[in-house]
Design a protein around this motif. Sequence first.
Motif, short mmCIF file in Angstrom:
data_model
loop_
_atom_site.label_atom_id
_atom_site.label_comp_id
_atom_site.label_asym_id
_atom_site.label_seq_id
_atom_site.Cartn_x
_atom_site.Cartn_y
_atom_site.Cartn_z
N GLY A 54 9.76 -1.14 -9.35
CA GLY A 54 9.88 -0.89 -7.91
C GLY A 54 9.65 0.57 -7.59
O GLY A 54 8.91 0.90 -6.64
N ALA A 55 10.23 1.46 -8.39
CA ALA A 55 10.08 2.90 -8.14
C ALA A 55 8.62 3.31 -8.28
O ALA A 55 8.09 4.06 -7.44
CB ALA A 55 10.96 3.68 -9.11
N CYS A 56 7.95 2.79 -9.31
CA CYS A 56 6.54 3.15 -9.52
C CYS A 56 5.68 2.69 -8.34
O CYS A 56 4.85 3.44 -7.82
CB CYS A 56 6.02 2.50 -10.80
N PHE A 57 5.90 1.42 -7.91
CA PHE A 57 5.09 0.91 -6.80
C PHE A 57 5.42 1.64 -5.51
O PHE A 57 4.55 1.82 -4.65
CB PHE A 57 5.29 -0.60 -6.65
N ALA A 58 6.66 2.10 -5.37
CA ALA A 58 7.02 2.86 -4.17
C ALA A 58 6.24 4.16 -4.11
O ALA A 58 5.79 4.58 -3.04
CB ALA A 58 8.53 3.13 -4.16
N VAL A 59 6.06 4.80 -5.28
CA VAL A 59 5.27 6.03 -5.31
C VAL A 59 3.84 5.74 -4.83
O VAL A 59 3.27 6.46 -4.00
CB VAL A 59 5.24 6.64 -6.73
N CYS A 60 3.26 4.62 -5.31
CA CYS A 60 1.90 4.25 -4.91
C CYS A 60 1.85 3.95 -3.42
O CYS A 60 0.92 4.37 -2.72
CB CYS A 60 1.42 3.03 -5.69
N ALA A 61 2.86 3.23 -2.92
CA ALA A 61 2.90 2.92 -1.49
C ALA A 61 2.96 4.20 -0.67
O ALA A 61 2.30 4.33 0.36
CB ALA A 61 4.10 2.04 -1.18
N GLY A 62 3.72 5.17 -1.18
CA GLY A 62 3.79 6.46 -0.50
C GLY A 62 2.41 7.10 -0.42
O GLY A 62 2.03 7.64 0.62
N ALA A 63 1.66 7.03 -1.52
CA ALA A 63 0.31 7.60 -1.55
C ALA A 63 -0.58 6.91 -0.52
O ALA A 63 -1.37 7.55 0.18
CB ALA A 63 -0.29 7.49 -2.94
N VAL A 64 -0.45 5.56 -0.41
CA VAL A 64 -1.26 4.81 0.56
C VAL A 64 -0.90 5.25 1.98
O VAL A 64 -1.78 5.48 2.81
CB VAL A 64 -1.05 3.29 0.40
N LEU A 65 0.39 5.39 2.26
CA LEU A 65 0.82 5.81 3.60
C LEU A 65 0.29 7.20 3.92
O LEU A 65 -0.16 7.47 5.03
CB LEU A 65 2.35 5.79 3.69
N TYR A 66 0.32 8.10 2.92
CA TYR A 66 -0.21 9.43 3.16
C TYR A 66 -1.72 9.36 3.43
O TYR A 66 -2.23 10.06 4.30
CB TYR A 66 0.08 10.34 1.95
N GLY A 67 -2.41 8.47 2.72
CA GLY A 67 -3.83 8.26 2.97
C GLY A 67 -4.07 7.80 4.40
O GLY A 67 -4.95 8.31 5.09
N LEU A 68 -3.25 6.85 4.87
CA LEU A 68 -3.37 6.37 6.25
C LEU A 68 -3.13 7.51 7.23
O LEU A 68 -3.84 7.66 8.23
CB LEU A 68 -2.35 5.26 6.51
N TYR A 69 -2.14 8.34 6.92
CA TYR A 69 -1.84 9.49 7.77
C TYR A 69 -3.07 10.40 7.89
O TYR A 69 -3.41 10.87 8.97
CB TYR A 69 -0.64 10.25 7.19
N LEU A 70 -3.75 10.59 6.76
CA LEU A 70 -4.93 11.46 6.77
C LEU A 70 -6.08 10.82 7.55
O LEU A 70 -6.84 11.51 8.25
CB LEU A 70 -5.40 11.76 5.35
N ILE A 71 -6.23 9.50 7.45
CA ILE A 71 -7.35 8.82 8.10
C ILE A 71 -7.17 8.78 9.61
O ILE A 71 -8.13 8.93 10.37
CB ILE A 71 -7.49 7.37 7.56
N ILE A 72 -5.94 8.56 10.07
CA ILE A 72 -5.72 8.33 11.50
C ILE A 72 -5.36 9.63 12.21
O ILE A 72 -4.28 10.18 12.01
CB ILE A 72 -4.60 7.28 11.69
N PRO A 73 -6.26 10.14 13.03
CA PRO A 73 -6.06 11.46 13.63
C PRO A 73 -4.89 11.50 14.61
O PRO A 73 -4.34 12.57 14.84
CB PRO A 73 -7.37 11.76 14.34
N GLN A 74 -4.53 10.35 15.16
CA GLN A 74 -3.43 10.34 16.13
C GLN A 74 -2.12 10.84 15.51
O GLN A 74 -1.22 11.26 16.23
CB GLN A 74 -3.21 8.92 16.68
N PHE A 75 -2.02 10.78 14.20
CA PHE A 75 -0.77 11.18 13.54
C PHE A 75 -0.69 12.69 13.34
O PHE A 75 0.35 13.21 13.02
CB PHE A 75 -0.65 10.50 12.17
N HIS A 76 -1.80 13.39 13.56
CA HIS A 76 -1.78 14.81 13.23
C HIS A 76 -1.19 15.64 14.36
O HIS A 76 -1.45 15.37 15.50
CB HIS A 76 -3.18 15.32 12.93
#
Lengths: 76, 382
Positions: A54-76
Amino acid sequence: MDVKWGSLGEVAVVSFGATVGVVLFFALGVRALAGRDAARTAGQDGTALTAAAGACFAVCAGAVLYGLYLIIPQFH
Amino acid sequence: MDHITFLVAMVIVTALAFDFTNGFHDTANAMATSIATGALRPKVAVGISGVLNLAGAFLSTEVARTISGGIVDDSLVTPGMIFAGLVGAILWNLMTWLLGLPSSSSHALFGGLIGAVWVGAGRGGVHFDKVVEKILIPAVASPVVAGLAALAATYLAYRITARAPKDGVSKGFRTGQVASASLVSLAHGTNDAQKTMGVITLALISCGALGHDAGPPVWVVLTSGLAIATGTYLGGWRIIRTMGKGIVDIESPQGFAAESAATAVILTSANLGFALSTTQVCSGGILGAGVGRRLAEVRWSTAGRMALAWLVTLPAAAAVGAVAAGAVVHGGTLGTVLIAVAAVVIAAVIVLLSRRNPVHADNVNSAPTTSVRRSATAHAGA
């Protein structure tokens, strides 16, 4: 001509680190899950391994969320 | 005014056509490895990719004000040159699709524009130092970075999971691939649909339909998003086959590593202002993932042909763009119509040629690419 070698190096290092990091954690998570299944088949309790996966997958999920943050300009 | 309006209308139509080929050509980037490993069924994969491309088109608020990133002098660019450049880009995209080669749509667009501006406005209209800085160097560096990252990640993934049962491992990584492939699609939508919106907006500004600092109107965003999403959904199955099966026989840990590497490179470089080709980054990642598992599995002949297509894309699209620009600039409306008709005819011939050896959702995973190209060439010659 103004080639930004510094930024280019940064892209290289950050991409390399992020890729290897995400895949490393994902692979560890997959291994922990497999270990849990093996433990359960052997009649043991696999809670610790489940938590580790669970902890390992949570780290990966965090990376995906950060990727989404970078892709979507509305979050900046 | 009539003349300008006609030309602007032509630009809008060709820009949307380019957008369509762009989506169609680049579905493979995000989805090829997921389709090859069975993480997603082919139709489902292109469906997800199409929806995410459409979403991406709406997400991005930053307007592409300079269509070219300073590669050509935007003040010298006329709608006629944009039209000619787009024709060059579309024809090259279709040609490489027929051969199943994953070449860069961005390079095709830049190449077409460079050729058209060179002929239309003279050599001074093209900033060659920018071409080196913004296109050539990232083009060489980005696939290498993605490849090395995917190589190291693949090696690690196999080392770590070596003792775990194989079924569980493939299933785990297949699940991960759904997420990584979706991220690539979304990033693609925000980048590539923007380019077309920028082109159409610029054409509208140049004819006075929009104010100078205007952003793209809603209908432009909508049509561009729909064009790229439709193209993506229809799927360039030939290119998907090359990327998914032709370069490496890919397994799910490799697919996951390749897509993660591609996402990481695309996002970090977009963040630091490097324009790069999604196609080249993704192919680099796949190649690296192949090397990371076992060197011999990479089909170097396919990889070599792909690299050749990368080198040729920009100059080839530039050559077509230059010829088209010559006709448009000197021939006026008649020249424009002739070029448009010629482009439609060539496109139709390419589509007809592809019918003789169709690749679709049902056979996309069956044969390696070599046969695609050989028979395509044989048919073309016959």
